[in-house]
Design an enzyme around this catalytic site. Sequence first.
Site, PDB file in Angstrom:
ATOM      1  N   LYS A 122       7.139  14.453 -29.594  1.00  0.00           N
ATOM      2  CA  LYS A 122       8.366  14.745 -29.722  1.00  0.00           C
ATOM      3  C   LYS A 122       8.272  16.317 -29.815  1.00  0.00           C
ATOM      4  O   LYS A 122       7.644  16.767 -30.644  1.00  0.00           O
ATOM      5  CB  LYS A 122       9.064  14.420 -31.053  1.00  0.00           C
ATOM      6  CG  LYS A 122      10.280  15.111 -31.261  1.00  0.00           C
ATOM      7  CD  LYS A 122      11.058  14.298 -32.462  1.00  0.00           C
ATOM      8  CE  LYS A 122      12.136  15.259 -32.889  1.00  0.00           C
ATOM      9  NZ  LYS A 122      12.729  14.800 -34.445  1.00  0.00           N
TER      10      LYS A 122
ATOM     11  N   THR B 197      12.504  13.558 -40.042  1.00  0.00           N
ATOM     12  CA  THR B 197      13.110  14.965 -40.701  1.00  0.00           C
ATOM     13  C   THR B 197      14.582  14.451 -41.007  1.00  0.00           C
ATOM     14  O   THR B 197      14.860  14.750 -42.124  1.00  0.00           O
ATOM     15  CB  THR B 197      13.084  16.210 -39.917  1.00  0.00           C
ATOM     16  OG1 THR B 197      11.728  16.322 -39.449  1.00  0.00           O
ATOM     17  CG2 THR B 197      13.514  17.141 -40.658  1.00  0.00           C
ATOM     18  N   THR B 198      15.398  14.012 -40.077  1.00  0.00           N
ATOM     19  CA  THR B 198      16.795  13.830 -40.207  1.00  0.00           C
ATOM     20  C   THR B 198      17.146  12.596 -41.288  1.00  0.00           C
ATOM     21  O   THR B 198      18.170  12.605 -41.916  1.00  0.00           O
ATOM     22  CB  THR B 198      17.453  13.406 -38.889  1.00  0.00           C
ATOM     23  OG1 THR B 198      17.072  14.395 -37.958  1.00  0.00           O
ATOM     24  CG2 THR B 198      19.039  13.549 -39.163  1.00  0.00           C
TER      25      THR B 198
ATOM     26  N   TYR C  15       4.383  14.806 -33.200  1.00  0.00           N
ATOM     27  CA  TYR C  15       5.902  15.373 -33.456  1.00  0.00           C
ATOM     28  C   TYR C  15       5.524  17.129 -33.886  1.00  0.00           C
ATOM     29  O   TYR C  15       4.930  17.345 -34.757  1.00  0.00           O
ATOM     30  CB  TYR C  15       6.451  14.956 -34.676  1.00  0.00           C
ATOM     31  CG  TYR C  15       7.907  15.282 -35.090  1.00  0.00           C
ATOM     32  CD1 TYR C  15       8.294  16.265 -34.371  1.00  0.00           C
ATOM     33  CD2 TYR C  15       8.362  15.049 -36.197  1.00  0.00           C
ATOM     34  CE1 TYR C  15       9.680  16.912 -34.660  1.00  0.00           C
ATOM     35  CE2 TYR C  15       9.421  15.561 -36.874  1.00  0.00           C
ATOM     36  CZ  TYR C  15      10.106  16.400 -35.699  1.00  0.00           C
ATOM     37  OH  TYR C  15      11.363  16.985 -36.364  1.00  0.00           O
TER      38      TYR C  15
ATOM     39  N   ILE D 122      14.323  12.681 -28.865  1.00  0.00           N
ATOM     40  CA  ILE D 122      14.768  12.024 -30.264  1.00  0.00           C
ATOM     41  C   ILE D 122      15.912  12.992 -30.682  1.00  0.00           C
ATOM     42  O   ILE D 122      15.478  14.210 -30.954  1.00  0.00           O
ATOM     43  CB  ILE D 122      13.215  11.841 -31.084  1.00  0.00           C
ATOM     44  CG1 ILE D 122      12.427  11.198 -30.316  1.00  0.00           C
ATOM     45  CG2 ILE D 122      13.602  11.740 -32.370  1.00  0.00           C
ATOM     46  CD1 ILE D 122      11.112  11.028 -31.113  1.00  0.00           C
TER      47      ILE D 122
ATOM     48  N   TYR E  55       2.601  22.877 -44.468  1.00  0.00           N
ATOM     49  CA  TYR E  55       2.313  23.562 -45.968  1.00  0.00           C
ATOM     50  C   TYR E  55       0.870  24.041 -46.053  1.00  0.00           C
ATOM     51  O   TYR E  55       0.418  25.174 -46.120  1.00  0.00           O
ATOM     52  CB  TYR E  55       2.564  22.901 -47.178  1.00  0.00           C
ATOM     53  CG  TYR E  55       2.575  23.824 -48.513  1.00  0.00           C
ATOM     54  CD1 TYR E  55       3.394  24.669 -48.657  1.00  0.00           C
ATOM     55  CD2 TYR E  55       1.393  23.383 -49.169  1.00  0.00           C
ATOM     56  CE1 TYR E  55       2.960  25.391 -49.798  1.00  0.00           C
ATOM     57  CE2 TYR E  55       1.227  24.488 -50.270  1.00  0.00           C
ATOM     58  CZ  TYR E  55       2.028  25.425 -50.626  1.00  0.00           C
ATOM     59  OH  TYR E  55       1.919  26.272 -51.752  1.00  0.00           O
TER      60      TYR E  55
END
Length: 295
Positions: free
Chosen positions: A162, A43-44, A132, A204, A106
């Site tokens: 995560k 994501t980052t 995740y 993480i 989504y």
Amino acid sequence: MFSGSIPALVTPFRDGSLDEATFRRLIDWQIEEGSSALVACGTTGEASTLSNAEHHRVIEICVEQAAGRVPVIAGCGSNDTNNALLHMRFSKKAGAAAGLCVAPYYNRPGQAGLIAHFSYLAEKSDLPIVLYNVPGRTVTDIKPETVCELAKKFPERIVGIKDASGDLSRVTDHRMGIGKDFCQLSGDDELALPANAAGAVGCISVTANVAPALCAEFQQACADNDLVCARELNDRLYPLHYAMFSDASPAPVKYALSRVHEWLLPDVRLPLVACSDFAKAAVDEALQHAGLLGS
């Protein structure tokens, strides 16, 4: 399989394109500062704005530059199961140690859909999977019973999680439902201390982009059961954990990196924009508190 401080790396941009030279420099710095593994295209890393070609290039560069010094966990998640499999197959070929697979977003599958999705990936690829779970972004929540079922069904493939659910009770749920060898990593920097106390083995991290040495020292203190040291380091880092989300991520962390290193630009891709003046002030104050800026 993984432990310690694992930065979810930003993807540096320059003039709208991937800045490969800066990314390589960032990887070297992270390893030198004590990061125990690296996540590319999380994501980052703004994976949602990367084309598949860019996505794969970022993973390729990360594996190549790490050069076996630390393992690379490649972001492989997608709300399209076949596209996630494409990422996993590429990442395996590139030399990644595992794929970080976010819950499909989504389209909001139920628990049966999540089991089918992750089972398909585990059956079609031999790349280990780190689940995740970040329901704040995906809406879909990988429930503890689903995690346990998947880990028991594919013990050689689904090796960890995560968890960014914010629910600390899940660390114990997973540990008691699966076993101590299942790798639990916090997905929330500010909860890493209690998560480690409950049985997690690392984080993480967003903050580790900016403060890799401090985050690595904090994780080592946790591993050593040195609560006094871990708490002191956590107190230094705590304001920074929240400042990283004082505006839409990763704009604040990219701004923070530009304050720590002149060779890193704060550029993000649309629909993200540069962080607000309020966020910049929060980041600057937190960097000062952590001792990462000059007096």
